[in-house]
Design a protein around this motif. Structure first.
Motif, PDB file in Angstrom:
ATOM      1  N   GLN A 159       0.836  -1.202   0.000  1.00  0.00           N
ATOM      2  CA  GLN A 159       0.000   0.000   0.000  1.00  0.00           C
ATOM      3  C   GLN A 159       0.872   1.254   0.000  1.00  0.00           C
ATOM      4  O   GLN A 159       0.589   2.216  -0.733  1.00  0.00           O
ATOM      5  N   ARG A 160       1.934   1.242   0.781  1.00  0.00           N
ATOM      6  CA  ARG A 160       2.812   2.407   0.868  1.00  0.00           C
ATOM      7  C   ARG A 160       3.504   2.692  -0.460  1.00  0.00           C
ATOM      8  O   ARG A 160       3.617   3.846  -0.876  1.00  0.00           O
ATOM      9  N   GLU A 161       3.937   1.627  -1.128  1.00  0.00           N
ATOM     10  CA  GLU A 161       4.661   1.802  -2.386  1.00  0.00           C
ATOM     11  C   GLU A 161       3.752   1.751  -3.614  1.00  0.00           C
ATOM     12  O   GLU A 161       4.208   1.948  -4.736  1.00  0.00           O
ATOM     13  N   ASN A 162       2.460   1.441  -3.387  1.00  0.00           N
ATOM     14  CA  ASN A 162       1.470   1.405  -4.473  1.00  0.00           C
ATOM     15  C   ASN A 162       1.875   0.429  -5.571  1.00  0.00           C
ATOM     16  O   ASN A 162       1.947   0.769  -6.749  1.00  0.00           O
ATOM     17  N   VAL A 163       2.148  -0.828  -5.155  1.00  0.00           N
ATOM     18  CA  VAL A 163       2.544  -1.859  -6.111  1.00  0.00           C
ATOM     19  C   VAL A 163       1.501  -2.980  -6.144  1.00  0.00           C
ATOM     20  O   VAL A 163       0.755  -3.190  -5.176  1.00  0.00           O
ATOM     21  N   ARG A 164       1.463  -3.680  -7.268  1.00  0.00           N
ATOM     22  CA  ARG A 164       0.540  -4.791  -7.467  1.00  0.00           C
ATOM     23  C   ARG A 164       1.223  -6.086  -7.043  1.00  0.00           C
ATOM     24  O   ARG A 164       2.229  -6.474  -7.628  1.00  0.00           O
ATOM     25  N   VAL A 168      -5.735  -8.322  -3.098  1.00  0.00           N
ATOM     26  CA  VAL A 168      -4.535  -9.119  -3.354  1.00  0.00           C
ATOM     27  C   VAL A 168      -4.944 -10.576  -3.537  1.00  0.00           C
ATOM     28  O   VAL A 168      -5.534 -11.163  -2.628  1.00  0.00           O
ATOM     29  N   PRO A 169      -4.673 -11.177  -4.679  1.00  0.00           N
ATOM     30  CA  PRO A 169      -4.985 -12.596  -4.875  1.00  0.00           C
ATOM     31  C   PRO A 169      -3.975 -13.483  -4.163  1.00  0.00           C
ATOM     32  O   PRO A 169      -2.854 -13.062  -3.867  1.00  0.00           O
ATOM     33  N   VAL A 170      -4.375 -14.731  -3.918  1.00  0.00           N
ATOM     34  CA  VAL A 170      -3.507 -15.675  -3.220  1.00  0.00           C
ATOM     35  C   VAL A 170      -3.454 -16.992  -3.995  1.00  0.00           C
ATOM     36  O   VAL A 170      -4.488 -17.567  -4.324  1.00  0.00           O
ATOM     37  N   PHE A 171      -2.235 -17.447  -4.290  1.00  0.00           N
ATOM     38  CA  PHE A 171      -2.009 -18.780  -4.843  1.00  0.00           C
ATOM     39  C   PHE A 171      -1.793 -19.711  -3.649  1.00  0.00           C
ATOM     40  O   PHE A 171      -0.698 -19.777  -3.093  1.00  0.00           O
ATOM     41  N   VAL A 172      -2.838 -20.418  -3.268  1.00  0.00           N
ATOM     42  CA  VAL A 172      -2.862 -21.146  -2.006  1.00  0.00           C
ATOM     43  C   VAL A 172      -2.177 -22.505  -2.131  1.00  0.00           C
ATOM     44  O   VAL A 172      -2.351 -23.220  -3.120  1.00  0.00           O
ATOM     45  N   ASP A 173      -1.422 -22.864  -1.091  1.00  0.00           N
ATOM     46  CA  ASP A 173      -0.944 -24.224  -0.932  1.00  0.00           C
ATOM     47  C   ASP A 173      -2.045 -24.975  -0.188  1.00  0.00           C
ATOM     48  O   ASP A 173      -2.087 -24.994   1.041  1.00  0.00           O
ATOM     49  N   ALA A 174      -2.941 -25.605  -0.946  1.00  0.00           N
ATOM     50  CA  ALA A 174      -4.171 -26.145  -0.359  1.00  0.00           C
ATOM     51  C   ALA A 174      -3.973 -27.457   0.390  1.00  0.00           C
ATOM     52  O   ALA A 174      -4.925 -27.959   0.992  1.00  0.00           O
ATOM     53  N   LEU A 175      -2.777 -28.024   0.352  1.00  0.00           N
ATOM     54  CA  LEU A 175      -2.523 -29.246   1.104  1.00  0.00           C
ATOM     55  C   LEU A 175      -1.723 -28.986   2.375  1.00  0.00           C
ATOM     56  O   LEU A 175      -1.382 -29.928   3.096  1.00  0.00           O
ATOM     57  N   ALA A 176      -1.412 -27.728   2.662  1.00  0.00           N
ATOM     58  CA  ALA A 176      -0.659 -27.393   3.875  1.00  0.00           C
ATOM     59  C   ALA A 176      -1.598 -27.476   5.078  1.00  0.00           C
ATOM     60  O   ALA A 176      -2.484 -26.642   5.243  1.00  0.00           O
ATOM     61  N   ASP A 177      -1.401 -28.493   5.899  1.00  0.00           N
ATOM     62  CA  ASP A 177      -2.283 -28.674   7.051  1.00  0.00           C
ATOM     63  C   ASP A 177      -1.527 -28.963   8.338  1.00  0.00           C
ATOM     64  O   ASP A 177      -2.125 -29.265   9.361  1.00  0.00           O
ATOM     65  N   LEU A 178      -0.181 -28.874   8.288  1.00  0.00           N
ATOM     66  CA  LEU A 178       0.638 -29.140   9.474  1.00  0.00           C
ATOM     67  C   LEU A 178       1.632 -27.997   9.683  1.00  0.00           C
ATOM     68  O   LEU A 178       2.058 -27.365   8.713  1.00  0.00           O
ATOM     69  N   PRO A 179       2.025 -27.735  10.919  1.00  0.00           N
ATOM     70  CA  PRO A 179       3.012 -26.685  11.195  1.00  0.00           C
ATOM     71  C   PRO A 179       4.414 -27.152  10.828  1.00  0.00           C
ATOM     72  O   PRO A 179       5.218 -27.509  11.685  1.00  0.00           O
ATOM     73  N   GLY A 180       4.717 -27.136   9.528  1.00  0.00           N
ATOM     74  CA  GLY A 180       6.010 -27.617   9.053  1.00  0.00           C
ATOM     75  C   GLY A 180       7.181 -26.806   9.557  1.00  0.00           C
ATOM     76  O   GLY A 180       8.302 -27.310   9.648  1.00  0.00           O
ATOM     77  N   ASP A 181       6.953 -25.537   9.875  1.00  0.00           N
ATOM     78  CA  ASP A 181       7.978 -24.700  10.494  1.00  0.00           C
ATOM     79  C   ASP A 181       7.263 -23.587  11.250  1.00  0.00           C
ATOM     80  O   ASP A 181       6.027 -23.554  11.314  1.00  0.00           O
TER      81      ASP A 181
END
Length: 416
Positions: A245-250, A271-284
């Motif tokens: 928002q501050r830098e007005n970038v896409r 802002v669109p999101v390319f989701v990792d839809a199989l992430a279901d565990l706290p890997g880190d």
């Protein structure tokens, strides 16, 4: 499966044809028309000319009888390295990252599309799964500013379509490229923005960017292209939204495991999101809030959701349907799942004038399926790219067929 065999025979000798009438299909347009039952799609010159019921084919146009099976736009394969990676463990076949021995490791001018190989053996493997386009991504090498990529149609063409995309990675995975500190990532990013916008002199002894790098980054800062940021932790996403928002970038978010925590803010920022839809565990520690409902919660808040997988995405691009189907199984509406593989990525990446929906004027990149395309029990029976029926075979199927045959006078390895 008789109708599949008929379809295969029909196109056995017409792989170069660009004119076809696909008749009596369940047409999932992924656009304003929604799903059309018992509908027809007329393709001429590689472009969709008409979508409707009881369309008539000109004499020179072949006819495919779909028998009510689903017809969709060709699917998005996610963010991959298809065409710039053959064997991940063989460095000479991987062109996705740059690491230079220099005091200026930040190279936004690095463009992986220049290394794209349209004859990659991975392309037919992806096409057999109904994939027609992918976002060719740059990986982090010597910098958390990975470089540029672009949309590649998997039609055998050598050049990207649409605007370039700049890839950035933030968070714990790239701490070693930013002085072991998340805060330093923003410090360095702000310095690069200052250089690109002329606030920091180009001849500064501490400059991070080359002259070409400044020009490239300036282009993205001016809104000419989207910056895709791989980031997971909610706190980092919050800072990213403020920076954009501050830098007005896409920007777009990739992975976004904890994005659901900020769904309202992400939607408000468009802002669109390319989701990792199989992430279901706290890997880190960046993914403690992982949930299979991520895509559904984002969509419910009004976020445009697409899909991407992270980790050997090039060789396993076929799994992108599983990602979408998994999101649907966990609350995402089915139509939103389909659009996340078609209309949404095409719009986000600036190629929706050509791809992503079934509508007159669009490229005839189409897939006929044996059943629900988000159910991995079904398969693509035919893919058309630009109206051309793509042979549904790959190196994998050729090897399978070779070793299923009875041995002849020579061992199977010598068979043609």
């Amino acid at each position: 499966m008789f109708w599949v065999s008929v379809l295969t025979l029909l196109f056995a000798g017409t792989a170069s044809a660009q004119d076809v009438l696909i008749r009596h299909a369940t047409v999932h347009t992924a656009g304003a028309q929604g799903t059309l039952q018992n509908a027809d799609v007329l393709v001429q010159g590689g472009v969709i000319r008409a979508v409707g019921v009881d369309l008539q084919a000109p004499a020179s146009v072949g006819v495919v009888e779909a028998n009510g099976k689903p017809l969709t736009p060709a699917f998005f394969g996610g963010i991959t390295e298809i065409g710039i990676e053959e064997v991940s463990g063989e460095a000479e076949t991987v062109d996705s990252a740059v690491t230079l021995a220099t005091d200026q490791p930040m190279r936004p001018e690095f463009d992986v599309t220049l290394a794209y190989n349209p004859e990659s053996v991975l392309i037919p493997v992806a096409r057999m799964e109904g994939l027609g386009f992918t976002l060719l991504g740059a990986n982090t090498g010597g910098s958390f500013i990975a470089g540029q990529g672009g949309v590649m149609r998997l039609d055998g063409g050598a050049d990207p379509i649409g605007p370039r995309v700049l890839f950035v990675k933030l968070g714990s995975d790239v701490l070693g490229k930013s002085g072991s500190s998340r805060a330093a990532q923003w410090m360095l990013l702000d310095q690069m923005v200052g250089e690109a916008r002329g606030r920091i002199p180009a001849d500064s002894p501490h400059a991070l960017l080359t002259p070409t790098g400044r020009a490239v980054l300036a282009r993205y800062l001016a809104g000419n292209g989207r910056i895709v940021v791989n980031v997971n932790r909610a706190a980092d996403i919050r800072q990213l939204l403020r920076w954009a928002q501050r830098e007005n970038v896409r920007i777009a978010i990739a992975s976004g495991v904890e994005a659901w925590k900020l769904a309202g803010q992400i939607a408000a920022a468009k802002v669109p999101v390319f989701v990792d839809a199989l992430a279901d565990l706290p890997g880190d520690f960046d993914q403690i809030g992982a949930t299979l409902e991520n895509a559904a919660r984002l969509h419910a808040a009004g976020v445009e959701v697409s899909f991407a997988q992270f980790g050997d995405a090039s060789h396993n691009a076929r799994k992108i349907r599983q990602y979408a189907g998994n999101a649907v199984a966990n609350g995402l509406p089915w139509e939103a799942g389909l659009q996340g593989l078609t209309r949404v990525p095409a719009r986000v990446l600036g190629v929706d004038d050509k791809l992503g929906t079934i509508a007159p004027g669009k490229l005839a990149d189409l897939v006929l399926w044996t059943g629900d395309p988000l159910d991995v029990a079904n398969v693509a029976s035919q893919l058309w790219l630009g109206g051309r029926a793509i042979p549904m075979r790959s190196r994998q199927t050729e090897l399978r067929n070779r070793y299923l045959r009875a041995a002849g006078a020579l061992p199977r390895a010598y068979s043609p």
